[in-house]
Design a protein around this motif. Structure first.
Motif, short mmCIF file in Angstrom:
data_model
loop_
_atom_site.label_atom_id
_atom_site.label_comp_id
_atom_site.label_asym_id
_atom_site.label_seq_id
_atom_site.Cartn_x
_atom_site.Cartn_y
_atom_site.Cartn_z
N PRO A 63 0.67 6.92 3.07
CA PRO A 63 1.79 7.82 2.84
C PRO A 63 3.05 7.36 3.59
O PRO A 63 2.98 6.70 4.62
N LYS A 85 0.83 -1.21 0.00
CA LYS A 85 0.00 0.00 0.00
C LYS A 85 0.86 1.25 0.00
O LYS A 85 0.51 2.27 -0.61
N GLY A 91 0.89 4.09 -2.97
CA GLY A 91 0.47 5.43 -2.62
C GLY A 91 -0.79 5.50 -1.79
O GLY A 91 -1.29 6.58 -1.50
N ILE A 92 -1.30 4.35 -1.38
CA ILE A 92 -2.52 4.33 -0.57
C ILE A 92 -2.22 4.75 0.86
O ILE A 92 -3.03 5.41 1.52
N GLU A 113 5.56 11.74 -2.85
CA GLU A 113 4.36 12.54 -2.61
C GLU A 113 3.27 12.29 -3.65
O GLU A 113 2.20 12.88 -3.58
N ALA A 114 3.53 11.43 -4.62
CA ALA A 114 2.58 11.21 -5.71
C ALA A 114 1.37 10.41 -5.23
O ALA A 114 1.52 9.39 -4.55
N PRO A 115 0.14 10.80 -5.61
CA PRO A 115 -1.06 10.04 -5.23
C PRO A 115 -1.15 8.75 -6.04
O PRO A 115 -0.45 8.58 -7.05
N PRO A 116 -2.03 7.84 -5.62
CA PRO A 116 -2.13 6.54 -6.31
C PRO A 116 -2.39 6.64 -7.80
O PRO A 116 -1.78 5.91 -8.59
N HIS A 117 -3.28 7.55 -8.23
CA HIS A 117 -3.60 7.61 -9.65
C HIS A 117 -2.39 8.07 -10.47
O HIS A 117 -2.20 7.63 -11.61
N ALA A 118 -1.57 8.94 -9.91
CA ALA A 118 -0.37 9.39 -10.63
C ALA A 118 0.64 8.25 -10.76
O ALA A 118 1.29 8.11 -11.80
N ARG A 119 0.76 7.44 -9.72
CA ARG A 119 1.66 6.30 -9.79
C ARG A 119 1.17 5.29 -10.83
O ARG A 119 1.97 4.69 -11.55
#
Length: 236
Positions: A55, A48, A52-53, A70-76
């Motif tokens: 931090p 997780k 990115g789920i 710092e990237a959110p899940p969708h960006a990853r």
């Protein structure tokens, strides 16, 4: 070989409780690595964190040469990191084929190696079930579906969290065969499991995690013969 995904002394918390302690891991391109440990050792938390789920409270995470801490899940996911959680989150009212088409996209480098035709060839069981609602599949069939759905995004790295958990041995064997074929074709996979014997037949290298810390790293051939490590950290 080039490290595609790696961390530097990452620590993660649930609220005030620290779960991961200074995690250092590296996943090389075109390799399959197993993250092994007992239940509660921190395997799913690690996955997780990478997705990115959860931090990273401290430390850094790098993917394909970028700092994604710092990237959110969708960006990853857009960068090519595909995460398959342990709870098989299918779209139950949609057909198998629709579950796959929902996830279809080119990879971050423009690749489109995984299309429906290749999925049907790789997962013949799903081909026979293409019109069935995903909610009516067995647990094993759903597990195959979520792996196939992740591949439809043409990812650079596949993160698989406990893919054999709770499944019948015959289904585990099918999943193992698929993962070995993916590895042989050049896929990059991080596989979190407590089923050591399942992983040793798939992965080339293993990381052992215990109480939120990586305590051992070894090729799987060596780990299979390392009775001390298996007894201390992997015996149930």
């Amino acid at each position: 070989m080039t490290d595609l995904l790696w961390t530097e002394r990452v620590s993660t918390f649930y609220g005030a409780s620290q779960i991961l302690y200074d995690i250092d891991l590296a996943l090389q391109e075109n390799r399959t690595v197993a993250l092994l440990g007992r239940n509660g050792a921190g395997k799913s938390t690690t996955m997780k964190m990478l997705a990115g789920i959860l931090p990273a409270r401290r430390g850094r995470i790098f993917f394909a040469g970028r700092d994604i801490t710092e990237a959110p899940p969708h960006a990853r996911a857009q960068l090519g990191l595909a995460y398959v959680p342990e709870d098989r989150q299918v779209f139950p009212e949609h057909s198998v084929e629709d579950n796959l088409l929902i996830a279809a996209k080119r990879g971050p480098d423009g690749r489109q190696e995984w299309i429906l035709a290749r999925i049907w060839d790789t997962f013949p069981l799903l081909a026979n079930l293409r019109s069935r609602q995903a909610g009516r599949l067995s647990g094993g069939e759903q597990q195959l579906l979520v792996i196939a759905r992740a591949l439809m995004g043409n990812p650079l790295v596949l993160l698989l969290d406990e893919p054999s958990e709770g499944l019948a041995p015959v289904v585990v064997a099918v999943i193992g065969k698929v993962l070995r074929e993916l590895g042989a074709s050049g896929a990059t996979i991080l596989l979190a499991e407590q089923n050591m014997h399942f992983c040793l037949r798939i992965a080339e290298e293993a990381l052992v995690i215990d109480k939120g810390k990586v305590v051992h790293r070894q090729d799987t051939v060596g780990l299979a013969a390392n009775e001390d490590i298996r007894r201390r950290y992997l015996a149930m």
